[in-house]
Design a protein around this motif. Structure first.
Motif, PDB file in Angstrom:
ATOM      1  N   ALA A 453       1.028  -1.368   0.037  1.00  0.00           N
ATOM      2  CA  ALA A 453       0.168  -0.051  -0.038  1.00  0.00           C
ATOM      3  C   ALA A 453       0.964   1.206  -0.050  1.00  0.00           C
ATOM      4  N   LEU A 454       0.561   2.231  -0.802  1.00  0.00           N
ATOM      5  CA  LEU A 454       1.274   3.464  -1.045  1.00  0.00           C
ATOM      6  C   LEU A 454       0.394   4.505  -1.238  1.00  0.00           C
ATOM      7  N   VAL A 455       0.426   5.404  -0.204  1.00  0.00           N
ATOM      8  CA  VAL A 455      -0.417   6.642  -0.170  1.00  0.00           C
ATOM      9  C   VAL A 455       0.482   7.927  -0.475  1.00  0.00           C
ATOM     10  N   LEU A 456       0.092   8.584  -1.503  1.00  0.00           N
ATOM     11  CA  LEU A 456       0.687   9.726  -2.047  1.00  0.00           C
ATOM     12  C   LEU A 456      -0.260  10.669  -2.310  1.00  0.00           C
ATOM     13  N   ARG A 457      -1.295  10.959  -1.341  1.00  0.00           N
ATOM     14  CA  ARG A 457      -2.082  12.202  -1.570  1.00  0.00           C
ATOM     15  C   ARG A 457      -1.567  13.335  -1.381  1.00  0.00           C
ATOM     16  N   GLN A 458      -2.065  14.219  -2.154  1.00  0.00           N
ATOM     17  CA  GLN A 458      -1.413  15.617  -2.343  1.00  0.00           C
ATOM     18  C   GLN A 458       0.033  15.790  -2.122  1.00  0.00           C
ATOM     19  N   CYS A 459       0.950  15.401  -3.217  1.00  0.00           N
ATOM     20  CA  CYS A 459       2.153  15.205  -3.106  1.00  0.00           C
ATOM     21  C   CYS A 459       2.619  15.785  -4.390  1.00  0.00           C
ATOM     22  N   ASN A 460       1.780  16.718  -4.992  1.00  0.00           N
ATOM     23  CA  ASN A 460       2.230  17.588  -6.180  1.00  0.00           C
ATOM     24  C   ASN A 460       2.750  16.519  -7.420  1.00  0.00           C
ATOM     25  N   ILE A 461       1.865  15.663  -7.747  1.00  0.00           N
ATOM     26  CA  ILE A 461       2.061  14.768  -8.675  1.00  0.00           C
ATOM     27  C   ILE A 461       1.136  15.027  -9.946  1.00  0.00           C
ATOM     28  N   SER A 462       1.723  14.936 -11.122  1.00  0.00           N
ATOM     29  CA  SER A 462       1.053  15.256 -12.281  1.00  0.00           C
ATOM     30  C   SER A 462       1.036  14.009 -13.392  1.00  0.00           C
ATOM     31  N   ARG A 463       0.882  14.502 -14.536  1.00  0.00           N
ATOM     32  CA  ARG A 463       1.237  13.435 -15.620  1.00  0.00           C
ATOM     33  C   ARG A 463       2.430  12.661 -15.648  1.00  0.00           C
ATOM     34  N   CYS A 464       3.476  13.274 -15.568  1.00  0.00           N
ATOM     35  CA  CYS A 464       4.810  12.496 -15.434  1.00  0.00           C
ATOM     36  C   CYS A 464       4.813  11.613 -14.541  1.00  0.00           C
ATOM     37  N   GLY A 465       4.447  11.874 -13.315  1.00  0.00           N
ATOM     38  CA  GLY A 465       4.467  11.007 -12.145  1.00  0.00           C
ATOM     39  C   GLY A 465       3.509   9.619 -12.476  1.00  0.00           C
ATOM     40  N   CYS A 466       2.670   9.969 -13.279  1.00  0.00           N
ATOM     41  CA  CYS A 466       1.575   8.559 -13.632  1.00  0.00           C
ATOM     42  C   CYS A 466       2.460   7.706 -14.509  1.00  0.00           C
ATOM     43  N   ILE A 467       3.167   8.401 -15.468  1.00  0.00           N
ATOM     44  CA  ILE A 467       3.969   7.614 -16.397  1.00  0.00           C
ATOM     45  C   ILE A 467       4.910   6.560 -15.606  1.00  0.00           C
TER      46      ILE A 467
END
Length: 600
Positions: A453-467
């Motif tokens: 389980a990894l919780v990255l809520r409100q970590c300023n992640i955008s399109r590149c992070g999803c890649i």
């Protein structure tokens, strides 16, 4: 009803006084009472107009609203006599049906709202049920209190049927049980009480709770809030040696929050915790004054074998001594602590480093929550050094809002590679950015990484992070839960959908709450769900998908039986077209629960 009681009281107690103004035989006294005793709430005879006899003029007053009717000058007399009526034993040996029915009305919330005087009458009922007072009443007036009256009053006040167990009720129930001063009644009232929330705004309420709780044998959890000024050094406090070994031997959970203690009360609490009879398992100490109180209580926890969960938050004197106490607690051979939650904004990086050494010694702690601590990357580096130690037993770690950056993620790669025990990691509200996610994914893609389980809520992640996350998921990383809530991923959803369609993706729960998802990506998401066989929970809450997005999403799902079990999203359930699609989807996927507009 109370007039009957008044007749009896008058005949026994005041016959000699009243006889001065009338005939002395008992029949005439009854007639006298009939003429002059008018009890407003409980009915009674009317009296012909005329002045009251002088001996009664001090007891009764004319009712301005009703000509010829009178009430007692002090309402408590009226309330007391009403209470006497309800608890009297009748000639047939017990309280009759009329009296018991009146007792139920006496404790009715609706009746008490209409006539607030009934509240005090109810307390008098419990007071008269005290064995000593009942004996005094019988000796003075020859009136016997029904043994069933106390239990019936308890049932009525608690608002329960006789066959149902008693649960926590209002403060008024405490007042009534306290008024009785009957230990047997208190035990019966609290027999099934397991979880209570105690508020102590003043000393009188403390007395009520103290009387009831000391007879509570099955209490398992207590939440305590103590107002300022309740515990004072000038106020006498019981000697702990005169107390029972454990007033509640079944107590397992103590939650003390927003409370003001004194030196004596802190000492007493600590002494009770250290007793072998205290089997406390979970403790929450939050915003307790004075600051040193938390430190002294922690000292009592050292070597407490039964304690498994501890939370320390708020008004804590975080200094070198406090962290030393925690270190000693964790390294103690009797320590069985499994969960530890700390909240500090004043400890230095070096002090945290000394504390983290205890993680390499303790073998029981599996969950550490350091949320909202100013750990910074420097402190995170020291924590990672402890996490990489082979004897570290942590499985779950929460570092929410600890002012961490991508530099910490670089240190975390080594932890994910060498520590297979760590399965749950929360990094919410840290500015990790896409670069930080890229570093995390390096660790996730390592074959021995067991993070689930990894919780990255409100970590300023955008399109590149999803890649980067998509590649890790497609390669079959161990993640089963991924929370990307409150990140502006927008078009990055397309890459997540690609990962969901991969046969190697192990995700079971995906949270995309408030991720700025556009309606144009809804069809891709629907197609991903149709092809995915593992995902069980999808949270799309707080994303404005619009009618077009919802329609495209549901059109994809409505003809297929998907494996998804829980779906949360924001939609207009009043729209007839959407209602029809919802119905069709539920018909094809009966195990699916759709929560529209549900709060996360």
């Amino acid at each position: 009803s109370a007039v009957d009681t008044y007749r009896s009281v008058a005949r026994k107690k005041f016959q000699q006084i009243w006889a001065e103004d009338g005939p002395g035989d008992s029949e005439d006294v009854e007639a006298f009472v009939q003429r002059h005793a008018r009890l407003l709430p409980f009915g009674g005879p009317r009296r012909p107009p005329g002045p009251l006899p002088p001996t009664v003029a001090g007891l009764l007053r004319a009712d301005a609203a009703r000509e010829g009717e009178h009430a007692f000058v002090h309402p408590s007399v009226q309330q007391f006599l009403a209470a006497v009526f309800f608890v009297l034993e009748r000639e047939e040996g017990d309280a009759d049906a009329e009296a018991l029915g009146g007792l139920r009305r006496l404790f009715s919330k609706a009746e008490q709202l209409r006539n607030p005087g009934l509240v005090q009458a109810g307390r008098f009922v419990f007071g008269l049920c005290n064995a000593r007072r009942a004996a005094e009443l019988e000796a003075a007036l020859g009136l016997r209190v029904s043994p069933e009256a106390a239990r019936e009053a308890l049932r009525c006040q608690a608002g329960l049927d006789p066959e149902k167990p008693l649960s926590e009720d209002t403060r008024e129930l405490l007042c009534c049980v306290f008024e009785s001063q009957e230990e047997a009644l208190a035990r019966e009232a609290t027999a099934d009480l397991q979880d209570v929330s105690v508020r102590l705004p003043d000393v009188s309420v403390m007395a009520h709770w103290a009387f009831c709780l000391k007879h509570c044998q099955n209490l398992r959890r207590i939440s305590l809030r103590v107002s300022e000024g309740i515990f004072l050094e000038t106020r006498p406090i019981l000697n702990p040696r005169t107390e029972p070994e454990s007033s509640s031997p079944s107590l397992r959970f103590l939650d003390m929050s927003d409370s003001f203690l004194s030196n004596s009360s802190v000492r007493l609490l600590s002494e009770h915790i250290m007793r072998n009879s205290c089997l406390l398992q979970k403790a929450v100490i939050r915003n307790v004054a004075p600051e040193y109180a938390t430190r002294d209580i922690c000292l009592a926890f050292i070597g407490k074998k039964t304690l498994t969960h501890l939370t320390l938050e708020g008004n804590v004197q975080w200094d070198q001594m406090m962290l030393v106490l925690l270190y000693e607690m964790l390294r103690n051979r009797r320590c069985n602590l499994q969960y530890l939650r700390l909240d500090s904004h004043s400890a230095t990086t070096q002090q945290w480093g000394d504390f983290f050494v205890s993680l390499t010694i303790n073998q029981t702690l599996t969950f550490l929550d350091l949320s909202d601590i100013e750990l910074l990357d420097e402190g995170g580096k020291l924590l990672c050094a402890a996490l990489k130690h082979p004897k570290c037993s942590l499985q779950r770690l929460s570092l929410e809002n600890c002012l961490l950056t991508e530099a910490f993620c670089k240190q975390l790669i080594g932890v994910l590679i060498v520590n297979p025990k760590l399965t749950h990691l929360c990094l919410s509200k840290n500015d990790l950015g896409n670069k930080g996610v890229k570093l995390l994914c390096k660790g996730l893609r390592y074959p021995d990484c067991q993070l689930q389980a990894l919780v990255l809520r409100q970590c300023n992640i955008s399109r590149c992070g999803c890649i980067y996350l998509s590649k890790a998921l497609e390669e079959g990383c161990s993640l089963a839960t991924l929370d990307l809530g409150l990140n502006p991923i927008d078009a990055g959803l397309w890459f997540i959908c690609e990962a969901l369609m991969s046969p190697h993706c192990n995700l079971k729960c995906l949270v995309l709450w408030g991720c700025s998802i556009m309606p144009s990506h809804c069809r891709d998401l629907g197609s991903a769900l149709v092809n995915n066989k593992n995902l069980e929970t999808l949270d799309l809450g707080q994303n404005y998908l619009g009618k077009t997005g919802i329609t495209a999403f549901f059109e994809t799902l409505k003809e297929t039986n998907i494996t998804l079990k829980t779906l949360r999203l924001k939609t207009d359930v009043c729209n007839l077209e959407i209602q029809k699609m919802l119905k069709k989807i539920k018909e094809n996927s009966p195990k699916l629960t759709i929560q529209c507009n549900a709060a996360k």
